[in-house]
Design a protein around this motif. Structure first.
Motif, PDB file in Angstrom:
ATOM      1  N   ILE A  90       0.857  -1.185   0.000  1.00 16.71           N
ATOM      2  CA  ILE A  90       0.000   0.000   0.000  1.00 16.71           C
ATOM      3  C   ILE A  90       0.891   1.232   0.000  1.00 16.71           C
ATOM      4  CG2 ILE A  90      -1.762   1.310   1.256  1.00 16.71           C
ATOM      5  CD1 ILE A  90      -2.751  -1.303   2.436  1.00 16.71           C
ATOM      6  N   ALA A  91       0.678   2.091  -0.981  1.00 17.36           N
ATOM      7  CA  ALA A  91       1.439   3.349  -1.097  1.00 17.36           C
ATOM      8  C   ALA A  91       2.938   3.095  -1.088  1.00 17.36           C
ATOM      9  CB  ALA A  91       1.049   4.315   0.029  1.00 17.36           C
ATOM     10  N   GLY A  92       3.350   2.033  -1.770  1.00 19.68           N
ATOM     11  CA  GLY A  92       4.770   1.777  -1.933  1.00 19.68           C
ATOM     12  C   GLY A  92       5.444   1.053  -0.797  1.00 19.68           C
ATOM     13  N   ARG A  93       4.686   0.579   0.189  1.00 22.11           N
ATOM     14  CA  ARG A  93       5.325  -0.148   1.295  1.00 22.11           C
ATOM     15  C   ARG A  93       4.475  -1.361   1.673  1.00 22.11           C
ATOM     16  NH1 ARG A  93       3.403   1.376   6.516  1.00 22.11           N
ATOM     17  NH2 ARG A  93       1.697   2.876   6.419  1.00 22.11           N
TER      18      ARG A  93
END
Length: 467
Positions: free
Chosen positions: A63-66
């Motif tokens: 989620i959102a790059g992590r």
């Protein structure tokens, strides 16, 4: 081969006949994972259904790059059957949280069991339904939390203004108190005559005239302040530009002040004028603090009523109170160009509802109406009695909803808003709350000049709304 007795104790496979259990034992593969090893990655195409017999897996989602931990799956549990049967990419990454022992069933084996074993198909679809329901609850809870976050941000902004006003007034009061103290000492030292002191005291109690907030009024006020400041300066008052605004706000002019100025010494007039201005300043700042504190109290009271804190979930409530509380806490979205018109039937009896949930309905419908009008237009809220129902209508003056969109309006995740503006759950939550929680109905009428949502709530629980 390992001991598979635990496999056939699971409800998923316990109903298999003996020959199928033997066949399955010969057509599965065994897997062992060390802690930290990845079983399946998000986005992969699944080729097997896995059954965890020993250990624990952690599910993660990007989620959102992590990577964010989603859930844990402890043995015994079936894994990835939904992605396998639907042919969809895996939505999660599965990581061994401990040493794990699993068995894998190929797609061919799974489909054979589905076709030939009713108990297996029933259990696998029951498992899938449970996960879908859990995911549905998770998504709805997430949307409610997101809505709460937006609401909290708006409330914080709305509370910041009166809180800042109270802080400014408190700081100003401290300085004004010093000024009043000094002016009082000067007034006493000047031996002001009793009759002049009585006039000053009467002036200090004067109710100021109403403020003219028009541009013309502001111009006239500025001209009056300049005239008073020049007149005071001519009579020996230092820094007259600081005193003049308070005297003008209280309605004074040079003509009214002149008789006092001519009847006392310059020192007495200076002391009297400064005492009068300091008194007006104290009154003005205390009123600003009172107004700011009152606004804060109003918002907090509305928020407490909005959430129905410390009250039973199901109760008979005044629908209008809930709507007004919602409008109060949404003031940050209304004050920039929305005109609210009310047409309430005040004779409408209390309605048995889940108060905080119903207020979320008003929030979603009003928020949707504001977006439809681009934050400029008329929001009309009506209420009336219709048969055994309370009918509440929330209308906007937006551009309307296309006819092909109307049938899908309450579908989950359906939205016509651009990315970042909505995820299509607000109206779905409103629908579920009205229809499933309150046995009511929610309809929408739309045309080129606007849209109206109609909410019908039964006056007696258990009686479905009609109309």
């Amino acid at each position: 081969m390992s001991d598979l007795s635990r496999l056939f104790e699971m409800p998923l496979l316990a109903g298999l006949p003996a020959e199928r259990k033997q066949w399955l034992s010969a057509n599965l593969t065994e897997h062992r994972l060390k802690k930290g090893e990845i079983l399946l990655r998000e986005g992969e195409t699944v080729t097997h259904q896995f059954i965890l017999l020993e250990g624990e897996l952690v599910t993660e989602k990007r989620i959102a790059g992590r990577q964010v931990i989603d859930d844990t799956r402890a043995a015994p549990v079936s894994i990835a059957e939904a992605s396998l049967l639907s042919g969809m990419p895996l939505p999660l990454t599965f990581v061994a949280n401990t040493d794990c022992f699993l068995v894998a069933l190929s797609e061919q084996v799974v489909r054979t069991l589905l076709n030939e074993c009713e108990s297996f198909s029933r259990q696998i679809f029951r498992s899938m339904y449970g996960r879908i329901s859990a995911y549905d609850r998770f998504i709805l809870s997430g949307e409610k939390l997101a809505a709460l976050g937006r609401l909290s941000a708006g409330l914080a902004h709305e509370l910041n203004n009166p809180a800042a006003a109270v802080a400014r007034a408190a700081e100003g009061l401290r300085d004004s108190l010093d000024s009043l103290h000094q002016a009082t000492r000067a007034l006493v030292s000047s031996a002001m005559r009793a009759d002049v002191m009585a006039t000053l005291d009467e002036w200090a109690s004067r109710t100021p005239p109403p403020l003219d907030a028009t541009p013309q009024g502001a111009l006239r006020r500025s001209e009056a302040e300049d005239a008073v400041a020049q007149w005071l300066s001519a009579h020996g008052i230092a820094k007259s530009w600081l005193i003049a605004p308070r005297l003008v706000a209280a309605g004074f002019s040079p003509q009214e002040l002149a008789p006092v100025a001519s009847s006392v010494t310059p020192e007495q007039f200076d002391a009297g004028i400064r005492w009068l201005a300091a008194t007006f300043d104290m009154r003005f700042l205390s009123e600003q603090a009172w107004i700011g504190a009152g606004r804060i109290s109003e918002i907090v009271k509305a928020m407490k009523s909005y959430s129905y804190m410390d009250q039973a979930p199901l109760q008979e409530v005044d629908i209008h109170t809930g709507i007004e509380d919602t409008l109060t806490i949404m003031q940050h979205r209304l004050k920039h160009g929305i005109v609210v018109k009310r047409d309430f039937d005040l004779a409408l009896p209390p309605v048995p509802v889940y108060g905080s949930e119903l207020n979320q309905v008003w929030t979603n419908l009003i928020d949707n109406a504001i977006d439809a009008m681009d934050q400029h237009g008329e929001l009309t809220i009506r209420s009336r009695l219709e048969g055994n129902c309370a009918l509440i209508e929330i209308g906007d003056t937006g551009h309307g909803i296309p006819a092909d969109v109307l049938p899908r309006l309450f579908e989950p995740f359906f939205t016509t808003k651009p990315p970042g503006k909505g995820n299509g759950l607000g109206l779905h939550i409103a629908y579920r709350t009205v229809v499933h929680r309150h046995d009511g109905r929610i309809n929408v009428e739309s045309h080129a000049d606007g849209t109206t949502f109609q909410v019908r709530l039964p006056l007696v629980q258990g009686h479905a709304a009609t109309g």
